[in-house]
Design a protein around this motif. Sequence first.
Motif, PDB file in Angstrom:
ATOM      1  N   ASP A   1     -64.626  27.381 -42.608  1.00  0.00           N
ATOM      2  CA  ASP A   1     -65.337  26.118 -42.844  1.00  0.00           C
ATOM      3  C   ASP A   1     -64.718  25.352 -44.009  1.00  0.00           C
ATOM      4  O   ASP A   1     -64.646  24.121 -43.981  1.00  0.00           O
ATOM      5  CB  ASP A   1     -66.825  26.360 -43.093  1.00  0.00           C
ATOM      6  CG  ASP A   1     -67.583  26.719 -41.823  1.00  0.00           C
ATOM      7  OD1 ASP A   1     -67.034  26.495 -40.714  1.00  0.00           O
ATOM      8  OD2 ASP A   1     -68.713  27.229 -41.937  1.00  0.00           O
ATOM      9  N   SER A   2     -64.248  26.066 -45.035  1.00  0.00           N
ATOM     10  CA  SER A   2     -63.617  25.384 -46.171  1.00  0.00           C
ATOM     11  C   SER A   2     -62.296  24.742 -45.757  1.00  0.00           C
ATOM     12  O   SER A   2     -61.943  23.667 -46.259  1.00  0.00           O
ATOM     13  CB  SER A   2     -63.408  26.346 -47.344  1.00  0.00           C
ATOM     14  OG  SER A   2     -62.371  27.262 -47.083  1.00  0.00           O
ATOM     15  N   ILE A   3     -61.580  25.356 -44.827  1.00  0.00           N
ATOM     16  CA  ILE A   3     -60.350  24.754 -44.285  1.00  0.00           C
ATOM     17  C   ILE A   3     -60.704  23.465 -43.550  1.00  0.00           C
ATOM     18  O   ILE A   3     -60.054  22.435 -43.709  1.00  0.00           O
ATOM     19  CB  ILE A   3     -59.630  25.748 -43.339  1.00  0.00           C
ATOM     20  CG1 ILE A   3     -59.071  26.923 -44.121  1.00  0.00           C
ATOM     21  CG2 ILE A   3     -58.562  25.056 -42.509  1.00  0.00           C
ATOM     22  CD1 ILE A   3     -57.920  26.607 -45.046  1.00  0.00           C
ATOM     23  N   ARG A   4     -61.746  23.543 -42.728  1.00  0.00           N
ATOM     24  CA  ARG A   4     -62.159  22.374 -41.939  1.00  0.00           C
ATOM     25  C   ARG A   4     -62.570  21.190 -42.815  1.00  0.00           C
ATOM     26  O   ARG A   4     -62.338  20.046 -42.467  1.00  0.00           O
ATOM     27  CB  ARG A   4     -63.329  22.742 -41.033  1.00  0.00           C
ATOM     28  CG  ARG A   4     -62.941  23.524 -39.831  1.00  0.00           C
ATOM     29  CD  ARG A   4     -64.118  23.641 -38.858  1.00  0.00           C
ATOM     30  NE  ARG A   4     -63.652  24.173 -37.607  1.00  0.00           N
ATOM     31  CZ  ARG A   4     -63.910  25.400 -37.162  1.00  0.00           C
ATOM     32  NH1 ARG A   4     -64.661  26.220 -37.875  1.00  0.00           N
ATOM     33  NH2 ARG A   4     -63.422  25.802 -36.016  1.00  0.00           N
ATOM     34  N   THR A   5     -63.217  21.459 -43.922  1.00  0.00           N
ATOM     35  CA  THR A   5     -63.755  20.381 -44.748  1.00  0.00           C
ATOM     36  C   THR A   5     -62.842  19.999 -45.912  1.00  0.00           C
ATOM     37  O   THR A   5     -63.161  19.072 -46.652  1.00  0.00           O
ATOM     38  CB  THR A   5     -65.142  20.769 -45.304  1.00  0.00           C
ATOM     39  OG1 THR A   5     -65.025  21.962 -46.085  1.00  0.00           O
ATOM     40  CG2 THR A   5     -66.140  20.982 -44.171  1.00  0.00           C
ATOM     41  N   SER A   6     -61.710  20.672 -46.048  1.00  0.00           N
ATOM     42  CA  SER A   6     -60.830  20.436 -47.196  1.00  0.00           C
ATOM     43  C   SER A   6     -60.157  19.066 -47.175  1.00  0.00           C
ATOM     44  O   SER A   6     -59.790  18.542 -48.209  1.00  0.00           O
ATOM     45  CB  SER A   6     -59.750  21.514 -47.262  1.00  0.00           C
ATOM     46  OG  SER A   6     -58.819  21.353 -46.198  1.00  0.00           O
ATOM     47  N   GLY A   7     -59.971  18.510 -45.979  1.00  0.00           N
ATOM     48  CA  GLY A   7     -59.242  17.253 -45.867  1.00  0.00           C
ATOM     49  C   GLY A   7     -57.732  17.448 -45.812  1.00  0.00           C
ATOM     50  O   GLY A   7     -56.989  16.484 -45.632  1.00  0.00           O
ATOM     51  N   PHE A   8     -57.259  18.689 -45.958  1.00  0.00           N
ATOM     52  CA  PHE A   8     -55.827  18.972 -45.925  1.00  0.00           C
ATOM     53  C   PHE A   8     -55.336  19.464 -44.565  1.00  0.00           C
ATOM     54  O   PHE A   8     -54.141  19.516 -44.324  1.00  0.00           O
ATOM     55  CB  PHE A   8     -55.470  20.024 -46.983  1.00  0.00           C
ATOM     56  CG  PHE A   8     -55.714  19.569 -48.377  1.00  0.00           C
ATOM     57  CD1 PHE A   8     -54.936  18.579 -48.958  1.00  0.00           C
ATOM     58  CD2 PHE A   8     -56.752  20.107 -49.121  1.00  0.00           C
ATOM     59  CE1 PHE A   8     -55.169  18.147 -50.252  1.00  0.00           C
ATOM     60  CE2 PHE A   8     -56.994  19.688 -50.415  1.00  0.00           C
ATOM     61  CZ  PHE A   8     -56.206  18.701 -50.985  1.00  0.00           C
ATOM     62  N   TRP A   9     -56.256  19.847 -43.716  1.00  0.00           N
ATOM     63  CA  TRP A   9     -55.913  20.429 -42.415  1.00  0.00           C
ATOM     64  C   TRP A   9     -56.480  19.596 -41.284  1.00  0.00           C
ATOM     65  O   TRP A   9     -57.603  19.107 -41.364  1.00  0.00           O
ATOM     66  CB  TRP A   9     -56.463  21.848 -42.308  1.00  0.00           C
ATOM     67  CG  TRP A   9     -55.840  22.813 -43.272  1.00  0.00           C
ATOM     68  CD1 TRP A   9     -56.247  23.046 -44.556  1.00  0.00           C
ATOM     69  CD2 TRP A   9     -54.725  23.652 -43.041  1.00  0.00           C
ATOM     70  NE1 TRP A   9     -55.448  23.990 -45.130  1.00  0.00           N
ATOM     71  CE2 TRP A   9     -54.503  24.383 -44.226  1.00  0.00           C
ATOM     72  CE3 TRP A   9     -53.888  23.869 -41.950  1.00  0.00           C
ATOM     73  CZ2 TRP A   9     -53.475  25.318 -44.352  1.00  0.00           C
ATOM     74  CZ3 TRP A   9     -52.870  24.813 -42.072  1.00  0.00           C
ATOM     75  CH2 TRP A   9     -52.669  25.510 -43.260  1.00  0.00           C
ATOM     76  N   LYS A  10     -55.719  19.469 -40.213  1.00  0.00           N
ATOM     77  CA  LYS A  10     -56.168  18.792 -38.996  1.00  0.00           C
ATOM     78  C   LYS A  10     -56.339  19.868 -37.923  1.00  0.00           C
ATOM     79  O   LYS A  10     -55.435  20.677 -37.694  1.00  0.00           O
ATOM     80  CB  LYS A  10     -55.124  17.770 -38.551  1.00  0.00           C
ATOM     81  CG  LYS A  10     -55.492  17.049 -37.289  1.00  0.00           C
ATOM     82  CD  LYS A  10     -54.399  16.093 -36.869  1.00  0.00           C
ATOM     83  CE  LYS A  10     -54.744  15.494 -35.516  1.00  0.00           C
ATOM     84  NZ  LYS A  10     -53.635  14.703 -34.979  1.00  0.00           N
ATOM     85  N   GLU A  11     -57.492  19.862 -37.266  1.00  0.00           N
ATOM     86  CA  GLU A  11     -57.795  20.887 -36.262  1.00  0.00           C
ATOM     87  C   GLU A  11     -57.512  20.388 -34.856  1.00  0.00           C
ATOM     88  O   GLU A  11     -57.918  19.294 -34.478  1.00  0.00           O
ATOM     89  CB  GLU A  11     -59.260  21.302 -36.371  1.00  0.00           C
ATOM     90  CG  GLU A  11     -59.650  22.395 -35.398  1.00  0.00           C
ATOM     91  CD  GLU A  11     -61.077  22.876 -35.587  1.00  0.00           C
ATOM     92  OE1 GLU A  11     -61.474  23.802 -34.861  1.00  0.00           O
ATOM     93  OE2 GLU A  11     -61.802  22.343 -36.453  1.00  0.00           O
ATOM     94  N   ASP A  12     -56.819  21.216 -34.077  1.00  0.00           N
ATOM     95  CA  ASP A  12     -56.594  20.961 -32.659  1.00  0.00           C
ATOM     96  C   ASP A  12     -57.323  22.057 -31.891  1.00  0.00           C
ATOM     97  O   ASP A  12     -56.946  23.224 -31.947  1.00  0.00           O
ATOM     98  CB  ASP A  12     -55.111  20.990 -32.329  1.00  0.00           C
ATOM     99  CG  ASP A  12     -54.815  20.793 -30.852  1.00  0.00           C
ATOM    100  OD1 ASP A  12     -55.765  20.740 -30.027  1.00  0.00           O
ATOM    101  OD2 ASP A  12     -53.634  20.686 -30.501  1.00  0.00           O
ATOM    102  N   SER A  13     -58.387  21.678 -31.214  1.00  0.00           N
ATOM    103  CA  SER A  13     -59.172  22.632 -30.432  1.00  0.00           C
ATOM    104  C   SER A  13     -59.030  22.383 -28.937  1.00  0.00           C
ATOM    105  O   SER A  13     -59.883  22.769 -28.152  1.00  0.00           O
ATOM    106  CB  SER A  13     -60.647  22.547 -30.844  1.00  0.00           C
ATOM    107  OG  SER A  13     -60.797  22.904 -32.190  1.00  0.00           O
ATOM    108  N   SER A  14     -57.924  21.775 -28.538  1.00  0.00           N
ATOM    109  CA  SER A  14     -57.737  21.440 -27.128  1.00  0.00           C
ATOM    110  C   SER A  14     -57.495  22.667 -26.253  1.00  0.00           C
ATOM    111  O   SER A  14     -57.549  22.559 -25.036  1.00  0.00           O
ATOM    112  CB  SER A  14     -56.585  20.440 -26.969  1.00  0.00           C
ATOM    113  OG  SER A  14     -55.372  21.004 -27.417  1.00  0.00           O
TER     114      SER A  14
END
Length: 84
Positions: free
Chosen positions: A62-75
């Motif tokens: 969750d901290s990775i998701r909200t850090s603003g430094f990482w973009k998530e690809d869940s495709s």
Amino acid sequence: DKLAQIPANVAVCAQSNLMPHLANRNKIYHFPYVKDASVLVVMEPNFNTYPLNPQSGIVWLDSIRTSGFWKEDSSAVPLRVFTR
């Protein structure tokens, strides 16, 4: 396959059961040791949080998701690919 699309020259951090699929590269790190990885790969909901306990692993992700430094690809769910 999303894992095959990750260039071999890119440093990757991955949970343990995904590491064999990414092994032929110079830099691969076992989750949660990100170091200089620009790609983070996990399975969710089958997130293997070892060496962290499940609750700590979820907080970490969750901290990775909200850090603003990482973009998530869940495709390719359940595969989650984060890039920075």
